[in-house]
Scaffold this motif. Structure first.
Motif, PDB file in Angstrom:
ATOM      1  N   LEU A   1       6.706  -7.467   6.327  1.00 26.87           N
ATOM      2  CA  LEU A   1       7.847  -6.806   6.437  1.00 26.87           C
ATOM      3  C   LEU A   1       7.941  -5.483   5.663  1.00 26.87           C
ATOM      4  N   ARG A   2       6.878  -5.320   4.499  1.00 23.77           N
ATOM      5  CA  ARG A   2       6.725  -4.110   3.837  1.00 23.77           C
ATOM      6  C   ARG A   2       6.130  -2.971   4.753  1.00 23.77           C
ATOM      7  N   VAL A   3       5.228  -3.477   5.655  1.00 25.56           N
ATOM      8  CA  VAL A   3       4.566  -2.466   6.420  1.00 25.56           C
ATOM      9  C   VAL A   3       5.509  -2.105   7.491  1.00 25.56           C
ATOM     10  N   ALA A   4       6.458  -2.965   8.085  1.00 26.34           N
ATOM     11  CA  ALA A   4       7.661  -2.550   9.055  1.00 26.34           C
ATOM     12  C   ALA A   4       8.600  -1.617   8.275  1.00 26.34           C
ATOM     13  N   HIS A   5       8.808  -2.035   7.179  1.00 22.62           N
ATOM     14  CA  HIS A   5       9.920  -1.309   6.295  1.00 22.62           C
ATOM     15  C   HIS A   5       9.289   0.273   6.062  1.00 22.62           C
ATOM     16  N   LEU A   6       8.048   0.385   6.058  1.00 19.29           N
ATOM     17  CA  LEU A   6       7.392   1.702   5.928  1.00 19.29           C
ATOM     18  C   LEU A   6       7.321   2.526   7.074  1.00 19.29           C
ATOM     19  N   ILE A   7       6.943   1.763   8.095  1.00 18.59           N
ATOM     20  CA  ILE A   7       7.032   2.399   9.434  1.00 18.59           C
ATOM     21  C   ILE A   7       8.278   3.066   9.912  1.00 18.59           C
TER      22      ILE A   7
ATOM     23  N   GLN B   1       7.541   0.097  16.859  1.00 20.79           N
ATOM     24  CA  GLN B   1       6.079   0.127  16.303  1.00 20.79           C
ATOM     25  C   GLN B   1       5.854  -0.763  15.132  1.00 20.79           C
ATOM     26  N   ALA B   2       7.097  -0.773  14.252  1.00 16.95           N
ATOM     27  CA  ALA B   2       7.263  -1.487  13.102  1.00 16.95           C
ATOM     28  C   ALA B   2       7.043  -3.013  13.531  1.00 16.95           C
ATOM     29  N   ASP B   3       7.760  -3.734  14.772  1.00 19.36           N
ATOM     30  CA  ASP B   3       7.518  -5.005  14.933  1.00 19.36           C
ATOM     31  C   ASP B   3       6.216  -5.012  15.485  1.00 19.36           C
ATOM     32  N   MET B   4       5.602  -4.328  16.055  1.00 17.87           N
ATOM     33  CA  MET B   4       4.303  -4.562  16.677  1.00 17.87           C
ATOM     34  C   MET B   4       3.001  -4.799  15.630  1.00 17.87           C
ATOM     35  N   CYS B   5       3.239  -3.919  14.660  1.00 21.13           N
ATOM     36  CA  CYS B   5       2.304  -3.687  13.523  1.00 21.13           C
ATOM     37  C   CYS B   5       2.623  -4.807  12.618  1.00 21.13           C
ATOM     38  N   SER B   6       3.895  -5.206  12.479  1.00 20.06           N
ATOM     39  CA  SER B   6       4.122  -6.264  11.464  1.00 20.06           C
ATOM     40  C   SER B   6       3.383  -7.715  12.040  1.00 20.06           C
ATOM     41  N   GLN B   7       3.487  -7.850  13.365  1.00 19.09           N
ATOM     42  CA  GLN B   7       2.611  -9.121  14.025  1.00 19.09           C
ATOM     43  C   GLN B   7       1.481  -9.005  13.796  1.00 19.09           C
ATOM     44  N   ILE B   8       0.784  -7.582  13.927  1.00 21.46           N
ATOM     45  CA  ILE B   8      -0.478  -7.364  13.832  1.00 21.46           C
ATOM     46  C   ILE B   8      -0.921  -8.036  12.354  1.00 21.46           C
TER      47      ILE B   8
ATOM     48  N   PRO C   1      -2.207   1.092  -1.473  1.00 17.58           N
ATOM     49  CA  PRO C   1      -2.314  -0.351  -1.050  1.00 17.58           C
ATOM     50  C   PRO C   1      -2.503  -0.652   0.416  1.00 17.58           C
ATOM     51  N   ASP C   2      -2.946  -1.661   0.723  1.00 23.47           N
ATOM     52  CA  ASP C   2      -2.989  -1.944   2.240  1.00 23.47           C
ATOM     53  C   ASP C   2      -1.746  -1.764   3.168  1.00 23.47           C
ATOM     54  N   THR C   3      -0.767  -2.100   2.711  1.00 25.39           N
ATOM     55  CA  THR C   3       0.464  -2.121   3.318  1.00 25.39           C
ATOM     56  C   THR C   3       0.805  -0.508   3.995  1.00 25.39           C
ATOM     57  N   LEU C   4       0.604   0.447   2.881  1.00 26.70           N
ATOM     58  CA  LEU C   4       0.759   1.675   3.310  1.00 26.70           C
ATOM     59  C   LEU C   4      -0.183   2.258   4.245  1.00 26.70           C
ATOM     60  N   ARG C   5      -1.582   1.667   3.718  1.00 24.27           N
ATOM     61  CA  ARG C   5      -2.526   2.140   4.872  1.00 24.27           C
ATOM     62  C   ARG C   5      -2.541   1.839   6.108  1.00 24.27           C
TER      63      ARG C   5
ATOM     64  N   LYS D   1      13.868   7.632  -2.080  1.00 28.48           N
ATOM     65  CA  LYS D   1      13.923   6.776  -2.934  1.00 28.48           C
ATOM     66  C   LYS D   1      12.684   5.878  -3.251  1.00 28.48           C
ATOM     67  N   ASP D   2      12.104   5.530  -2.041  1.00 29.35           N
ATOM     68  CA  ASP D   2      10.858   4.886  -1.863  1.00 29.35           C
ATOM     69  C   ASP D   2       9.679   5.653  -2.076  1.00 29.35           C
ATOM     70  N   GLU D   3       8.794   5.785  -3.046  1.00 32.08           N
ATOM     71  CA  GLU D   3       7.632   6.565  -3.304  1.00 32.08           C
ATOM     72  C   GLU D   3       6.663   6.240  -2.262  1.00 32.08           C
ATOM     73  N   GLU D   4       6.451   5.130  -1.582  1.00 32.83           N
ATOM     74  CA  GLU D   4       5.404   5.004  -0.424  1.00 32.83           C
ATOM     75  C   GLU D   4       5.882   5.677   0.934  1.00 32.83           C
ATOM     76  N   THR D   5       7.302   5.235   0.977  1.00 29.87           N
ATOM     77  CA  THR D   5       7.954   5.922   2.265  1.00 29.87           C
ATOM     78  C   THR D   5       7.636   7.452   2.168  1.00 29.87           C
ATOM     79  N   GLN D   6       8.082   8.098   0.973  1.00 25.56           N
ATOM     80  CA  GLN D   6       8.070   9.395   0.817  1.00 25.56           C
ATOM     81  C   GLN D   6       6.497   9.985   1.182  1.00 25.56           C
ATOM     82  N   THR D   7       5.423   9.123   0.792  1.00 30.46           N
ATOM     83  CA  THR D   7       4.030   9.358   1.043  1.00 30.46           C
ATOM     84  C   THR D   7       3.907   9.371   2.511  1.00 30.46           C
TER      85      THR D   7
END
Length: 197
Positions: free
Chosen positions: A113-119, A94-101, A54-58, A126-132
């Motif tokens: 918030l999801r993008v920030a969580h991943l960064i 990095q999470a804060d800056m990207c979340s603002q973008i 998904p976009d959030t992971l990209r 536990k989270d498949e996308e964080t593991q990716t």
């Protein structure tokens, strides 16, 4: 804006920031800002690891080192504690800056918030996308940085780092790592690490 337009706009802002990295490397005979090269490698490996991401992971993948050069490693104590403090601060920044973008490009607050969580690499294992994301970062290290890195450290340290890297990855990440082209020396070090040193 359509979903595609939002993604393109956010990626452009991230890449524009990467393009300001003063550190340059040569790629195919051309000088390129290091972080722009790194982020593009991250996206390439995401395509191999999770082509329907998904976009959030990209976005999280592309922004992994967003403006990292602005906070140099030596701005923190050159100790293990200092290193971890530096990494923790970078991830939050990095999470804060990207979340603002994301917000600026029309994404919802939940997506930002999801993008920030991943960064921040939260819920790894536990989270498949964080593991990716972790798999992709490890693959880029093995493909793009390992040969240079191994020349700077003794074998024992390299084997230990490889074992730690391997431990962070999923089975799918391991499969991709074993298919990477490597020098004989690097293959030998990976074999030693996997055999337990």
């Amino acid at each position: 804006m359509t979903g595609k337009e939002k993604l393109a706009a956010a990626l452009k802002l991230i890449d524009d920031a990467h393009a300001q990295d003063p550190k340059k490397i040569e790629v195919n005979g051309k000088q390129q800002p290091y972080e722009l090269h790194y982020s593009q490698k991250m996206s390439e490996y995401l395509e191999m690891r999770h082509p329907s991401a998904p976009d959030t992971l990209r976005l999280a993948i592309r922004a992994q080192h967003l403006r990292r050069w602005e906070i140099p490693r030596d701005s923190y104590a050159m100790t293990k504690v200092g290193y971890h403090a530096w990494r923790t601060y970078l991830k939050k920044r990095q999470a804060d800056m990207c979340s603002q973008i994301c917000i600026d490009c029309g994404y919802s607050e939940d997506d930002a918030l999801r993008v920030a969580h991943l960064i921040r690499k939260e819920d790894l294992k536990k989270d498949e996308e964080t593991q990716t994301l972790e798999d992709v970062a490890c693959l880029v290290f093995l493909d793009d940085q390992f040969e240079e890195f191994e020349k700077q450290h003794d074998e024992e340290k390299i084997v230990r780092i490889l074992q730690k890297t391997w431990g962070k990855m999923s089975e799918k990440g391991h499969e991709l790592a074993l298919s990477l082209p490597m020098s004989e020396r690097c293959k030998d070090l990976v074999s030693k690490a996997l055999a337990g040193g």
